[in-house]
Design a protein around this motif. Sequence first.
Motif, PDB file in Angstrom:
ATOM      1  N   GLN A 149       1.170   2.796  -4.356  1.00  0.00           N
ATOM      2  CA  GLN A 149       1.506   2.156  -3.532  1.00  0.00           C
ATOM      3  C   GLN A 149       1.739   2.725  -2.669  1.00  0.00           C
ATOM      4  O   GLN A 149       1.335   2.126  -0.759  1.00  0.00           O
ATOM      5  CB  GLN A 149       3.051   1.469  -4.191  1.00  0.00           C
ATOM      6  CG  GLN A 149       3.018   0.920  -5.054  1.00  0.00           C
ATOM      7  CD  GLN A 149       4.422   0.453  -5.902  1.00  0.00           C
ATOM      8  OE1 GLN A 149       5.438   0.956  -5.592  1.00  0.00           O
ATOM      9  NE2 GLN A 149       4.355  -0.459  -6.852  1.00  0.00           N
ATOM     10  N   ASP A 150       2.437   3.357  -1.732  1.00  0.00           N
ATOM     11  CA  ASP A 150       2.590   3.828  -0.379  1.00  0.00           C
ATOM     12  C   ASP A 150       1.026   3.826   0.174  1.00  0.00           C
ATOM     13  O   ASP A 150       1.545   4.079   1.404  1.00  0.00           O
ATOM     14  CB  ASP A 150       3.409   5.231   0.204  1.00  0.00           C
ATOM     15  CG  ASP A 150       4.701   4.705   0.138  1.00  0.00           C
ATOM     16  OD1 ASP A 150       5.138   3.547  -0.580  1.00  0.00           O
ATOM     17  OD2 ASP A 150       6.258   5.819  -0.310  1.00  0.00           O
ATOM     18  N   LEU A 152       0.027   0.572   1.018  1.00  0.00           N
ATOM     19  CA  LEU A 152       1.004   0.085   2.369  1.00  0.00           C
ATOM     20  C   LEU A 152       0.263   1.077   3.775  1.00  0.00           C
ATOM     21  O   LEU A 152      -0.389   0.047   5.063  1.00  0.00           O
ATOM     22  CB  LEU A 152       1.968   0.738   1.572  1.00  0.00           C
ATOM     23  CG  LEU A 152       3.078  -0.470   2.877  1.00  0.00           C
ATOM     24  CD1 LEU A 152       3.421  -1.758   2.737  1.00  0.00           C
ATOM     25  CD2 LEU A 152       4.728   0.105   2.730  1.00  0.00           C
ATOM     26  N   GLY A 153       0.036   1.932   3.249  1.00  0.00           N
ATOM     27  CA  GLY A 153      -0.505   2.691   4.663  1.00  0.00           C
ATOM     28  C   GLY A 153      -1.944   2.384   5.358  1.00  0.00           C
ATOM     29  O   GLY A 153      -1.812   2.093   6.989  1.00  0.00           O
ATOM     30  N   PHE A 188      -1.669  -1.091   7.331  1.00  0.00           N
ATOM     31  CA  PHE A 188      -0.817  -1.178   8.052  1.00  0.00           C
ATOM     32  C   PHE A 188      -2.134  -0.743   8.792  1.00  0.00           C
ATOM     33  O   PHE A 188      -1.775  -1.129   9.903  1.00  0.00           O
ATOM     34  CB  PHE A 188       0.470  -0.350   8.029  1.00  0.00           C
ATOM     35  CG  PHE A 188       1.523  -1.633   7.533  1.00  0.00           C
ATOM     36  CD1 PHE A 188       1.964  -1.477   5.980  1.00  0.00           C
ATOM     37  CD2 PHE A 188       2.494  -2.010   8.472  1.00  0.00           C
ATOM     38  CE1 PHE A 188       2.811  -2.860   5.619  1.00  0.00           C
ATOM     39  CE2 PHE A 188       3.136  -3.219   8.027  1.00  0.00           C
ATOM     40  CZ  PHE A 188       3.247  -3.740   6.899  1.00  0.00           C
ATOM     41  N   LEU A 242       0.624  -0.878  20.143  1.00  0.00           N
ATOM     42  CA  LEU A 242       0.988  -0.967  19.064  1.00  0.00           C
ATOM     43  C   LEU A 242       0.563  -1.097  18.386  1.00  0.00           C
ATOM     44  O   LEU A 242       0.534  -0.577  17.527  1.00  0.00           O
ATOM     45  CB  LEU A 242       1.924  -2.729  19.761  1.00  0.00           C
ATOM     46  CG  LEU A 242       2.851  -2.813  20.128  1.00  0.00           C
ATOM     47  CD1 LEU A 242       3.401  -3.815  20.467  1.00  0.00           C
ATOM     48  CD2 LEU A 242       4.392  -1.762  20.047  1.00  0.00           C
ATOM     49  N   GLY A 243      -0.397  -1.941  18.453  1.00  0.00           N
ATOM     50  CA  GLY A 243      -1.882  -1.164  17.377  1.00  0.00           C
ATOM     51  C   GLY A 243      -2.006  -0.317  16.792  1.00  0.00           C
ATOM     52  O   GLY A 243      -2.258  -0.355  15.723  1.00  0.00           O
ATOM     53  N   SER A 291      -0.695   1.669  17.637  1.00  0.00           N
ATOM     54  CA  SER A 291       0.732   2.919  16.812  1.00  0.00           C
ATOM     55  C   SER A 291       0.814   3.004  15.632  1.00  0.00           C
ATOM     56  O   SER A 291       1.159   3.847  14.685  1.00  0.00           O
ATOM     57  CB  SER A 291       1.945   2.803  18.079  1.00  0.00           C
ATOM     58  OG  SER A 291       2.157   2.841  18.726  1.00  0.00           O
ATOM     59  N   LEU A 292       0.943   1.394  15.110  1.00  0.00           N
ATOM     60  CA  LEU A 292       0.924   0.890  13.374  1.00  0.00           C
ATOM     61  C   LEU A 292      -0.312   1.435  12.638  1.00  0.00           C
ATOM     62  O   LEU A 292       0.130   2.120  11.694  1.00  0.00           O
ATOM     63  CB  LEU A 292       0.709  -0.550  13.620  1.00  0.00           C
ATOM     64  CG  LEU A 292       0.857  -1.395  12.338  1.00  0.00           C
ATOM     65  CD1 LEU A 292       2.284  -0.963  12.074  1.00  0.00           C
ATOM     66  CD2 LEU A 292       0.642  -2.598  12.028  1.00  0.00           C
ATOM     67  N   LEU A 315       1.024   5.547  11.966  1.00  0.00           N
ATOM     68  CA  LEU A 315       1.989   5.316  11.859  1.00  0.00           C
ATOM     69  C   LEU A 315       1.080   4.745   9.771  1.00  0.00           C
ATOM     70  O   LEU A 315       2.135   5.828   9.090  1.00  0.00           O
ATOM     71  CB  LEU A 315       2.874   4.867  12.576  1.00  0.00           C
ATOM     72  CG  LEU A 315       3.870   4.274  12.885  1.00  0.00           C
ATOM     73  CD1 LEU A 315       4.324   4.011  13.585  1.00  0.00           C
ATOM     74  CD2 LEU A 315       4.677   6.200  12.870  1.00  0.00           C
ATOM     75  N   GLY A 316       0.619   4.389   9.679  1.00  0.00           N
ATOM     76  CA  GLY A 316      -0.166   4.113   8.907  1.00  0.00           C
ATOM     77  C   GLY A 316      -0.871   4.897   7.457  1.00  0.00           C
ATOM     78  O   GLY A 316      -0.248   5.257   6.960  1.00  0.00           O
ATOM     79  N   LEU A 368      -0.808   7.924   9.390  1.00  0.00           N
ATOM     80  CA  LEU A 368       0.615   8.810   8.411  1.00  0.00           C
ATOM     81  C   LEU A 368       1.476   8.821   6.932  1.00  0.00           C
ATOM     82  O   LEU A 368       1.533   9.857   5.955  1.00  0.00           O
ATOM     83  CB  LEU A 368       1.585   9.177   9.485  1.00  0.00           C
ATOM     84  CG  LEU A 368       1.902  10.630  10.161  1.00  0.00           C
ATOM     85  CD1 LEU A 368       0.845  11.238  10.381  1.00  0.00           C
ATOM     86  CD2 LEU A 368       3.324  10.275  11.436  1.00  0.00           C
ATOM     87  N   LEU A 369       1.061   7.636   6.891  1.00  0.00           N
ATOM     88  CA  LEU A 369       3.019   7.311   4.906  1.00  0.00           C
ATOM     89  C   LEU A 369       1.088   7.594   4.328  1.00  0.00           C
ATOM     90  O   LEU A 369       1.702   8.074   3.620  1.00  0.00           O
ATOM     91  CB  LEU A 369       3.089   5.933   5.413  1.00  0.00           C
ATOM     92  CG  LEU A 369       3.112   5.237   4.396  1.00  0.00           C
ATOM     93  CD1 LEU A 369       4.521   6.173   4.227  1.00  0.00           C
ATOM     94  CD2 LEU A 369       3.804   3.839   4.061  1.00  0.00           C
ATOM     95  N   LYS A 422       0.952  11.199   4.134  1.00  0.00           N
ATOM     96  CA  LYS A 422       2.099  11.881   3.517  1.00  0.00           C
ATOM     97  C   LYS A 422       2.178  11.604   2.241  1.00  0.00           C
ATOM     98  O   LYS A 422       2.878  12.272   1.363  1.00  0.00           O
ATOM     99  CB  LYS A 422       3.221  11.107   4.227  1.00  0.00           C
ATOM    100  CG  LYS A 422       4.695  12.288   3.902  1.00  0.00           C
ATOM    101  CD  LYS A 422       5.753  10.904   5.241  1.00  0.00           C
ATOM    102  CE  LYS A 422       7.059  10.803   3.709  1.00  0.00           C
ATOM    103  NZ  LYS A 422       8.412  10.322   4.483  1.00  0.00           N
TER     104      LYS A 422
END
Lengths: 499, 316, 145
Positions: C6-7, C10-11, C14, C39-40, C42-43, C46-47, C49-50, C53
Amino acid sequence: MDLLTQIAGSVFSLGSVAAMLGASLLGVLIGALPGLNPVMAIALLLPLTYSMEPLIALGMVAGIYNGSMYGGAIPAILMRIPGTPAAIATTFDGFPMTQRGEAARALKIACWSSAIGGTASALALMTMGPLLARATLHFGPAEYFWIAMFGMASIGVLVGDDALKGLMAAVLGLLLGTVGLDNLSGIPRYTFGEPWLLGGLDLVVILVGLYALPPVIALAEQADLKGLSAAALKLGRARLGWAEIRGLIPTWLRSSFIGIGVGILPGAGGNIAAFLSYSAAKSASPDPDSFGKGNPQGVAAAECGNNADNAASMIPALALGIPGNVVAALVLGALLIHGLQPGPQLFHQNPALVGGFMAQMLITSLLILLVGGAAATRVFAQVQRLPGVLMVPMILVLMAVGVYVINGRVVDLWVMFAAGLAGYVLEKLAFPLAPVVLGLILGPMAEQSVRRALLISRGDATELLTRPISAVIAVATLALILWPILRAWQRRRHGAKAP
Amino acid sequence: MKTLMLGAAALVLGTTVAQADYPERPIEITVPAPAGGGTDTSARMLATLLEGELGTSIAILNAAGGGGSVGVTQFMQARNDGYSLLATWNSPITTVPQMQPTAYAPDSFVPVASTSQTAYTLCVAPAFPAETGEEFLAELAANPGRYTYGNDGIGGTMQLAAERIFQARGIETIAVPFGGAGETLQNFLGGHVDIYGGSISPVLPYAQSGEAKCLIVTSAAAVPALPQASGLEALGLGDKETLLWRMVLAPAGTDQAIVDRLIAALETTVNSPQYTEFLAGVGEVPNVVTGPALGERLQGEFDALAEVAQSLGLAQ
Amino acid sequence: MTARGQDMILGLLFAGLGLAAAWQATGYRGASGTYPQVLGLSLAGLGLLLALKSLWRGARVPRPLVDHPGRVAVTVAIGAGYLALVPVLGFYAASALVAVVLPVALGFRRPLYTLLAAAGFMAVVWLVFTGLLAKPLPTGFWSGW
């Protein structure tokens, strides 16, 4: 002395007292219905008072404003639906308390905290109004930028277990905040040619969906056919003991201070005050992990903070003629219609009126104890006795009507629904929603302020830090970010020392 | 599609109803500005007086955003049965369409009547090295890019009003857009911007107390409430006049009998002592232009502002 | 599906959203574009990265998205149907309908109780919004009558 008796005479006249009492009750009701907000109620009812004494109109404003700020806590605690945007932080600990069967206690704490925050704020308005108003003038775009940054830094306290997801949530909120017409360039962003998106995503529409729909779906999943018994609600015996009150005093003091501080700044609203108060309470707590799981301190901080914003937000309006929010703007509009010119001379030319309004802000804050306690526990909480499956469509209907009346647009219903479904899934994935909301609230403030500041400094970014007030807030922001890290590190060291 | 058809059906039904008894149910007035602002306050005051004149209740619906275009766009869907009206100031109709694609034009409505008007003003701090409008413009011209002025928003009527003057004199200043006149005033009083640009009423008490020196008004004639400010005629810029004015419009296709009834009611209401007294308090004067003449006024202003927007590079 | 899977989804979702936002923002002039672009991106970062991870050390434990899929489906479908009916039937008719139908669909078998509760509730809503506040609500096709 003469002035005081004159003020007392007009404030305690039959019309004024009736206006305050009726409006406080109405305010609690309006706050408790998601989507309905004090601005709407005041805008609708003020014209009816144009032909009456100004203090009747103002007493009504005071009652609705203070009452609704508390009213928002009722559905926030009972159903996790923030009745007003300022009640989001109340849901964090209020709803877990309800789940534990402590709804009555949470409501009582919210009631007391609202009254205390409102009272502190009214006292600040009465004693230091003009002085504080002058102080706000030192806050230019650079300072506003840092206040937004300070608010964003409190996300560190709100993210929950997974910092990465918390950051993603915040960035998502910031990005959602850019939708609509960019005020500084007139360029429409992410509007896809849809005129209704030009004004941006409406905060309340998103909030109602994001916070109210997931618990509704959860309620449907449980398919409770019986409803809570009166005994299970434990409504009767919720008394605040002295020990509990003593434990809450530091939180009340801190939150009142924060709420007043945020309130006097034009443009920063009760939702920011509640968030900051909440994160401050959590940072100061010896047991920060208990927040979000039903810690009464969280309810007290949020509710005290958002009510402390109220009277303070009237300070720039009454002392300078600068409306800090829409309610203040409506008050100024009402004064104009009564032939009074807002501005610095208002205090001198109409001391009885200004003093009377201040007294009304104070009295209606105290009225929350009377009206709020009774109304909330006797009436609203009874709703909880209905079987859950009956509540599901009712909450849906309330969400729909509340969202529709904000802008009178059917499309908002779908925005709300989509936000709600997204919120439901994201929550299941342990994705925190609070940073999304905070980003949505503070993003536009941060972006516009920094761009204004850079326009004024001709693009020189160092001016963001060299102004004294900016520098202080910047350092405080840094401290807020480092504080939890420092404490975690300290605890680990202590933990290592212990056997 | 279904809603469209239903809407069309309702439209036909609505227009066949006799207009003789108008109004026989409550009227809804859309205000494309937030509650509490100047447009909202004057519309609410007008509504309370109109209620007595028309003998029906009037509800105000605030639909703010997009410099007013959100509310006006929404109003485009209103039924033309005379029970939906728009109370707006000029900017959403004549200025905003220059900058954004809008679903409407100045001729998309039935002009009913204008109600009041006022000018914008430019004010400076007491220490500013100028005492008259002429000296003020000379100081700005001598120091290109040195002064900042706050305005109501980029591409707003206030900014265009100022830029028309600045362009005529070859002046270069830095425009800092704020959320409204109140915010501009706060930043002006705090010394964050050099020049206040906005409507007269918020700054009036400060001009009277000497905390602000208002040196120019954007109307051709001077304004009595601001004796130190020059009108544009006196500066030889009479043709650069830009006003802030308010009006009531009806949806396209509204029955002429209803419009006439509304015009008559508005003329009485606007000129009533209560309303003129209220207007004086906010630094406005009554101004009733009705029917086709109002339509011409809108189109004329639209064309003049199109020129400024074009030269500023703001036009879409 | 496991929390790890799921993560990761989700990552990636995003990351895609962020990239799309950043790409869209390249069309906006000057500072109006820079901010959403940052912002885009960065998102997106981060996505990713998630997703990485979770790939590395995500918990391989099941995490159900819904506790009771049937009831969720019924609620969401009826909820959407309700919103679609509001402009057609009008607010009050559509609301009364959903207040009666949804409890039945969720297995509530006390018709009288349902009807009474719905009627009482609708009366309160009408009193507040139409009676007290006089807010215009969608009327649907009734308004032609």
